[in-house]
Design an enzyme around this catalytic site. Sequence first.
Site, mmCIF file in Angstrom:
data_model
loop_
_atom_site.group_PDB
_atom_site.id
_atom_site.type_symbol
_atom_site.label_atom_id
_atom_site.label_comp_id
_atom_site.label_asym_id
_atom_site.label_seq_id
_atom_site.Cartn_x
_atom_site.Cartn_y
_atom_site.Cartn_z
ATOM 1 N N ASP A 469 110.075 13.036 -11.373
ATOM 2 C CA ASP A 469 108.715 12.690 -10.951
ATOM 3 C C ASP A 469 108.559 12.920 -9.445
ATOM 4 O O ASP A 469 109.530 13.013 -8.692
ATOM 5 C CB ASP A 469 108.424 11.228 -11.297
ATOM 6 N N ASP A 538 98.743 12.194 -16.437
ATOM 7 C CA ASP A 538 98.948 10.776 -16.752
ATOM 8 C C ASP A 538 97.874 10.260 -17.700
ATOM 9 O O ASP A 538 98.017 9.163 -18.255
ATOM 10 C CB ASP A 538 98.916 9.946 -15.465
#
Length: 720
Positions: A469, A538
């Site tokens: 990430d 997301d």
Amino acid sequence: MAGIEFDHAQRVWLLSTQTTSYGIRLTPHDRLVNIYWGPRIHLADAVHVVFTVAPSRIRTAETGGDGVEELPVEGELRYGQPSLSVRFGDQVRGIEWTFQGAETRREGNRSELELRFADRTYPLEVTLHYRVYEDGDIIERWTELRHTASASEDGAPETAEPIDVLQAHSASWAIPFRDDYRISHLHGHWGGETQLSRVPLAPASTFAIGSRTGITSHHANPWFAVDDGTAGEEHGEVWSGALAWSGSWRFHAQRFANGRASVSGGFGQDGFRVWKLHAGEIFETPVFAGVYSAAGFGAASRAWHTYQLRHIVPKAKQLRPVLYNSWEATFFDINEENQTQLAELAAEMGVELFVMDDGWFGQRINDRAGLGDWVTNPDRFPKGLAPLISAVHDRGMQFGIWVEPEMVNPDSDLYRDHPDWVYHFPTRKRSESRNQLVLNLGRPDVAEWMYEWLHDLLANNAIDYVKWDMNRPFSEPGWPEEADNPERLWIDHVRNLYSVLDRLRRAHPGVAIESCAGGGGRVDFGILARTDMVWTSDNTDGFDRLKIQEGFTQVYAPRVMSAWVTDSPDHINKRRSSLRWRFHSAMAGLLGIGGDLTKWTDAERTEAKELIAQYKRIRPVVQHGLLYRLRPPSAGDLSAVEYVHRDGSEVVVIAWQHSQQFGTVKPPLRLRGLDPLGRYRNPDTGEVWTGALLQNHGVPLVLRGDFDSCLIHLVRELDR
């Protein structure tokens, strides 16, 4: 056969792919110009173009090279946006180059061309690179700069001084002359990435897109497509390009007064020097690939997808497993017990890869502390990660883990020990985002530290997958210790990121890696060459994802598009939808599940198990087949996609009804890419259809009410 041909008399090179050709010519004044880009032709045709195209009239503030030069440099009578701009030690700007030579070579199924130029006065050599493949229609281009003065001369002649590279695009793509031009690009934001936009390219204008964030970004993506304003999904000419770079970048699309258009692009950003080129140094730009399609945006997308699966994505032939990620079930409240419980439920549903997300290390009980301290939290995992990993493996699943290597919390041991390791200016505050600062990965010591702890994590634990990430862009991009060329951080961060990933893949070839950047903030060919998939957004709302996925697949293959089924209502829009709708949305790419399984009912888990089994049957077609976007989400209250196996043996159709009004029934959905004489059986119903009927009449859709969906799987019967 694809390859590269040359006509010596007219100094014309013709690059040919499977179905297209790309012609360039070196003029008597050593300007390299594009003369053709379109359907495949012969070398004699390309030479003929030289004699049939009337020379452009040169007027004030115009030049005959507008819109046709392969790499327009700053200097001479050029007034458009330059692709290459440099400043020499005596403050002279611009390039006057002469042709030095060409080299063509062939290796396996690819052919390469190098064209070398040198400045008339200063020690700068510029090499333009081209590469084509026999098994596709993509043309790869990049540029190499060389400071030809010897590094051992200790600056004796003035010409050995460094050269400031102010702009260094990889390539400029000349779009053939048409009556009008329209440019397609991807824009967006966090939770709404890869939104497709098509806008006219106005006469005598410049259209600029890019990222100043240090990463590819959520708000733009390094891809474009140009047409004459009339192309559609399966008809019309399209010229498209994509940049293989995961940092700041920019594109300039220009439409000149002479009616021509071009798109130039590469890494860097306005207002910053790209590089200081020292004597003896070589500086190489990333690949900027291009493709021509004679059959619309859909054919261009399929060409891009094929290229990725054959030449970009590691181990692309492997089928990606069904994934479960524990983030939305436990967030930071993570421990061995609740992860084991989730793993048991996931395994019962048929999940093949269990991923533990943020919160397993340091003092990471929230997003305010611990980032950078990559040691297993002893309170949460008293015996380390081994018991959980064994429990996951014992249930027949692979084990994955979340990391965010490029970030640090100020409240961490790492930052307290190395406050100089983050980007900063000594006289400015250090702006935090998500309570994080960005580590200066341009520093060799930071890059080595990053590789070592990641290598140890993988070497000491039986980890099969890493979710990498990167949750914030750069700020205060200072590198105080690098006094000579601090702006190199924009390039070196990405190069060192690539180096760490490459080293990890060599040391741990069995570990898969997913690229994530606060959602879809780092999606490009550069990162895809080093990872197995990317996190699309997301935003996991099944309806929003349809539009995100429409834009994503304009250039990126479903094989790399991670998609999750999460709980309803979703966390972005609070929209409610059925489990089947959410599954069908996620089954259009790489299927993952991210809900709290402990709160799912027995009926939901049973339905999920059936849908996962169905996905496993169709995933060879979805992940490796040819994609047809039958109806985009913006086309009304029905959207649909189709996947055709590359050998024609299977077809998968997924359709979503957004809403139903007045009890209307949707008309049959006409398919594409089938053999009209073939016979296709639906294993669920036993119905048999000819390809001609499916394409010309269509397959009926059984859809009822708002947010309903269906999946149709057809298998071609063997010819008798």
